[in-house]
Motif scaffolding. Sequence first.
Motif, PDB file in Angstrom:
ATOM      1  N   LEU A 169       0.827  -1.209   0.000  1.00 35.07           N
ATOM      2  CA  LEU A 169       0.000   0.000   0.000  1.00 35.07           C
ATOM      3  C   LEU A 169       0.862   1.260   0.000  1.00 35.07           C
ATOM      4  CD1 LEU A 169      -2.721  -0.993   2.640  1.00 35.07           C
ATOM      5  CD2 LEU A 169      -3.027  -0.839   0.162  1.00 35.07           C
ATOM      6  N   ARG A 175      -0.502   0.436  -4.932  1.00 38.74           N
ATOM      7  CA  ARG A 175      -1.429   0.474  -3.796  1.00 38.74           C
ATOM      8  C   ARG A 175      -2.888   0.157  -4.128  1.00 38.74           C
ATOM      9  NH1 ARG A 175      -0.630   6.526  -2.568  1.00 38.74           N
ATOM     10  NH2 ARG A 175       0.998   5.574  -1.297  1.00 38.74           N
ATOM     11  N   SER A 176      -3.414   0.686  -5.215  1.00 39.26           N
ATOM     12  CA  SER A 176      -4.835   0.442  -5.498  1.00 39.26           C
ATOM     13  C   SER A 176      -5.080  -1.039  -5.778  1.00 39.26           C
ATOM     14  CB  SER A 176      -5.311   1.288  -6.678  1.00 39.26           C
ATOM     15  OG  SER A 176      -4.616   0.962  -7.861  1.00 39.26           O
ATOM     16  N   TYR A 177      -4.124  -1.683  -6.437  1.00 39.76           N
ATOM     17  CA  TYR A 177      -4.251  -3.106  -6.743  1.00 39.76           C
ATOM     18  C   TYR A 177      -4.095  -3.947  -5.477  1.00 39.76           C
ATOM     19  CZ  TYR A 177      -3.547  -1.358 -11.472  1.00 39.76           C
ATOM     20  OH  TYR A 177      -3.667  -0.661 -12.647  1.00 39.76           O
ATOM     21  N   ALA A 179      -4.784  -2.929  -2.407  1.00 35.42           N
ATOM     22  CA  ALA A 179      -5.985  -2.728  -1.592  1.00 35.42           C
ATOM     23  C   ALA A 179      -7.134  -3.584  -2.112  1.00 35.42           C
ATOM     24  CB  ALA A 179      -6.374  -1.250  -1.599  1.00 35.42           C
ATOM     25  N   LEU A 180      -7.334  -3.591  -3.420  1.00 28.98           N
ATOM     26  CA  LEU A 180      -8.413  -4.394  -4.006  1.00 28.98           C
ATOM     27  C   LEU A 180      -8.189  -5.880  -3.741  1.00 28.98           C
ATOM     28  CD1 LEU A 180      -9.002  -2.566  -7.408  1.00 28.98           C
ATOM     29  CD2 LEU A 180     -10.505  -2.589  -5.420  1.00 28.98           C
ATOM     30  N   ASP A 201      -4.300   9.084   0.543  1.00 29.32           N
ATOM     31  CA  ASP A 201      -4.571   8.252  -0.626  1.00 29.32           C
ATOM     32  C   ASP A 201      -4.701   6.778  -0.251  1.00 29.32           C
ATOM     33  OD1 ASP A 201      -4.563  10.456  -2.213  1.00 29.32           O
ATOM     34  OD2 ASP A 201      -2.550  10.162  -3.013  1.00 29.32           O
ATOM     35  N   GLU A 205      -8.089   4.240  -0.717  1.00 35.18           N
ATOM     36  CA  GLU A 205      -8.047   2.919  -1.352  1.00 35.18           C
ATOM     37  C   GLU A 205      -8.541   1.840  -0.394  1.00 35.18           C
ATOM     38  OE1 GLU A 205      -7.632   2.503  -4.398  1.00 35.18           O
ATOM     39  OE2 GLU A 205      -6.522   4.250  -5.100  1.00 35.18           O
ATOM     40  N   ASN A 235     -15.964   8.722   0.249  1.00 33.44           N
ATOM     41  CA  ASN A 235     -15.904   7.351  -0.259  1.00 33.44           C
ATOM     42  C   ASN A 235     -16.508   6.361   0.718  1.00 33.44           C
ATOM     43  OD1 ASN A 235     -14.388   6.957  -2.980  1.00 33.44           O
ATOM     44  ND2 ASN A 235     -13.260   8.585  -1.954  1.00 33.44           N
TER      45      ASN A 235
END
Length: 313
Positions: A169, A175-177, A179-180, A201, A205, A235
Amino acid sequence: MNRALLAWLPLFSLLLAVAPGRADEETDKAVAKHLKGLKAAKPEDRMIAARELARLGTDAKKAVPDLIVALQDKNDKVRSYVAYALKQMGGEAKSAIPQLIEVVKSDKSDEVRCIACDALAKLGPDAKAAVPELAKALKNKEVGPHAATALSKMGPDGKAATNDLVAALQEPAVRSYAALALGHLGAREALARALKDPEEDIRVEVVLALGLIGKEAVPDLIAALKDKDSDVRLNAVAQLGKLGPDAKTAVPGLTAALADTSPSVRQTAANVLGRLGEDAKGAIPALKVAIKDANENVREAAVEALAAIQKKK
């Protein structure tokens, strides 16, 4: 029925019966041709052969052993096409798992490593032996996104990489990948801890990933409604909205969000409360205040929410 047409029907039926066999024969010829191409002297010819085998997909499953060998080609582009061909084979490429893992571990080309990760991802839990190397690959900003995605497809065995995904992260490109992947793997506790990360950020995420977990993550999303950053709060509200009735325990937090300093948060909170319908009746007093909000969009959302909540069945 026309007699001429009747006369043609038996022949037409015969053609239909023969066609699949002929198609298989043509495919076998094409595969044989491209297998020879994999051993051609020119890299361009080997690339074309691998590309065509990829196009044939599972119809070219007989090529898997040769493609495994071709993963050691000296040309980076050839290896990329070979890895892609194995990816297109899907479950028919199970026998290539050890070699694909080795590619992720040690190939000198990041592009080839990325495609090998993609191939392992397509194999899913069958490729669980790849988890350790995929976890290590997260440290590479080029390969990391592909490794994280592959880990998300590994089922329960992918959770062994939880700590590595949390560490990932910190890398903006990954990081976005990561987190997902944590969300898909249901790593709620790890994500809840990451909500305390000082970087905005990352927290955004993490909130998006918690939304993938569903009802179990509602308490964490409620906590995120109090985040110091408006993007995180917005979010969190949006993710709660996606959970529908499962988010009804968030009504008090969403009601408090009607007084948020951010108009976008207030508006979205009103929208979500409206979608919750009667479950959000506790928010009616706050919504009546919100219809006098300084922001027009908030006022409109509050009016619509009140109408939805008070709608007679």
